[in-house]
Design a protein around this motif. Sequence first.
Motif, PDB file in Angstrom:
ATOM      1  N   UNK A   2      29.460   3.587 -43.945  1.00 39.53           N
ATOM      2  CA  UNK A   2      28.310   4.083 -44.707  1.00 39.53           C
ATOM      3  C   UNK A   2      27.024   3.463 -44.179  1.00 39.53           C
ATOM      4  N   UNK A   3      25.918   3.919 -44.744  1.00 36.45           N
ATOM      5  CA  UNK A   3      24.596   3.317 -44.514  1.00 36.45           C
ATOM      6  C   UNK A   3      24.226   3.253 -43.037  1.00 36.45           C
ATOM      7  N   UNK A   4      24.451   4.334 -42.320  1.00 33.30           N
ATOM      8  CA  UNK A   4      24.097   4.383 -40.905  1.00 33.30           C
ATOM      9  C   UNK A   4      22.580   4.361 -40.752  1.00 33.30           C
ATOM     10  N   UNK A   5      22.104   3.480 -39.888  1.00 33.12           N
ATOM     11  CA  UNK A   5      20.677   3.481 -39.574  1.00 33.12           C
ATOM     12  C   UNK A   5      20.387   4.651 -38.637  1.00 33.12           C
ATOM     13  N   UNK A   6      19.124   4.995 -38.514  1.00 36.93           N
ATOM     14  CA  UNK A   6      18.727   6.061 -37.596  1.00 36.93           C
ATOM     15  C   UNK A   6      19.115   5.675 -36.171  1.00 36.93           C
ATOM     16  N   UNK A   7      19.784   6.541 -35.465  1.00 39.16           N
ATOM     17  CA  UNK A   7      20.182   6.283 -34.085  1.00 39.16           C
ATOM     18  C   UNK A   7      21.419   5.414 -33.931  1.00 39.16           C
ATOM     19  N   UNK A   8      22.115   5.107 -35.024  1.00 36.48           N
ATOM     20  CA  UNK A   8      23.302   4.255 -34.943  1.00 36.48           C
ATOM     21  C   UNK A   8      24.420   4.952 -34.171  1.00 36.48           C
ATOM     22  N   UNK A   9      25.143   4.156 -33.396  1.00 35.98           N
ATOM     23  CA  UNK A   9      26.312   4.641 -32.666  1.00 35.98           C
ATOM     24  C   UNK A   9      27.452   3.654 -32.912  1.00 35.98           C
ATOM     25  N   UNK A  10      28.580   4.168 -33.387  1.00 32.57           N
ATOM     26  CA  UNK A  10      29.786   3.370 -33.617  1.00 32.57           C
ATOM     27  C   UNK A  10      30.796   3.713 -32.530  1.00 32.57           C
ATOM     28  N   UNK A  11      31.121   2.724 -31.715  1.00 30.11           N
ATOM     29  CA  UNK A  11      32.138   2.875 -30.676  1.00 30.11           C
ATOM     30  C   UNK A  11      33.463   2.376 -31.245  1.00 30.11           C
ATOM     31  N   UNK A  12      34.537   3.143 -31.024  1.00 36.94           N
ATOM     32  CA  UNK A  12      35.850   2.765 -31.547  1.00 36.94           C
ATOM     33  C   UNK A  12      36.856   2.716 -30.399  1.00 36.94           C
ATOM     34  N   UNK A  13      37.557   1.581 -30.306  1.00 39.35           N
ATOM     35  CA  UNK A  13      38.682   1.436 -29.391  1.00 39.35           C
ATOM     36  C   UNK A  13      39.936   1.470 -30.252  1.00 39.35           C
ATOM     37  N   UNK A  14      40.840   2.386 -29.959  1.00 39.15           N
ATOM     38  CA  UNK A  14      42.022   2.587 -30.790  1.00 39.15           C
ATOM     39  C   UNK A  14      43.296   2.266 -30.018  1.00 39.15           C
ATOM     40  N   UNK A  15      44.271   1.696 -30.733  1.00 37.78           N
ATOM     41  CA  UNK A  15      45.531   1.310 -30.096  1.00 37.78           C
ATOM     42  C   UNK A  15      46.438   2.496 -29.809  1.00 37.78           C
ATOM     43  N   UNK A  16      46.219   3.609 -30.492  1.00 30.20           N
ATOM     44  CA  UNK A  16      47.111   4.764 -30.364  1.00 30.20           C
ATOM     45  C   UNK A  16      46.336   6.028 -30.012  1.00 30.20           C
ATOM     46  N   UNK A  17      47.038   6.953 -29.393  1.00 29.99           N
ATOM     47  CA  UNK A  17      46.473   8.285 -29.185  1.00 29.99           C
ATOM     48  C   UNK A  17      46.314   8.958 -30.544  1.00 29.99           C
ATOM     49  N   UNK A  18      45.469   9.989 -30.600  1.00 30.91           N
ATOM     50  CA  UNK A  18      45.290  10.707 -31.862  1.00 30.91           C
ATOM     51  C   UNK A  18      46.610  11.357 -32.260  1.00 30.91           C
ATOM     52  N   UNK A  19      47.003  11.119 -33.490  1.00 27.14           N
ATOM     53  CA  UNK A  19      48.208  11.717 -34.069  1.00 27.14           C
ATOM     54  C   UNK A  19      47.926  11.921 -35.548  1.00 27.14           C
ATOM     55  N   UNK A  20      47.790  13.161 -35.960  1.00 28.43           N
ATOM     56  CA  UNK A  20      47.425  13.460 -37.351  1.00 28.43           C
ATOM     57  C   UNK A  20      48.381  12.812 -38.345  1.00 28.43           C
TER      58      UNK A  20
END
Length: 136
Positions: free
Chosen positions: A101-119
Motif C-alpha cells: 500500500x501507500x505507493x509514492x509517485x514513481x515507486x517501483x517494487x522489484x520482486x525476486x521469487x523462488x518459484x516460477x509462476x504457478x496459480x
Amino acid sequence: MDESKGKIIDLHKIIDPRGNLTFVEECRDVPFNVSRVYWVYDVPAGESRGGHSHKHCKELLIAISGSFTVSLDDGKTLDKILLNHPYQGLLIENGVWRTLDDFSSGAVCLVLASDYFEEDDYIREYDEFLKDQECL
C-alpha cells in the motif's frame, strides 16, 4: 518484526560520486535460487497490490524507486514495513499474507521469487488463508 514472516536484508551498496550501485546475488544475498523476477509500477494513488499468500514461493521485495508499505500477516499478528531504500530488501516467507500500500509517485517494487509462476501456489482469499493457518 517477527522473522518467521519476513526480515529486512541489507544489500551491497557501492557508493560512488558518479552514482551509487546496489546488487544482489542468488544464494548469497537471497537464500534461494531466483526463478522469477518481476516489478510493480505505475500504481495509482490509493490502490493496493498483493493481497495474497504463497503456499511455497518465497520472495524478496526491493523498493528500487520511491516507497511503499508492506503489511505482513500470519493470521495472528500484523507487521507493517516501509520500504524506501534501494539497498534493502524484504524477504517474505511462504505462508504469509502480504499487501502493498501507500505507493509514492514513481515507486517501483522489484520482486525476486523462488518459484516460477504457478496459480495453484497462490491463496487469494483471506478467509481461506486464515483457515489454512488454523491447521498449522
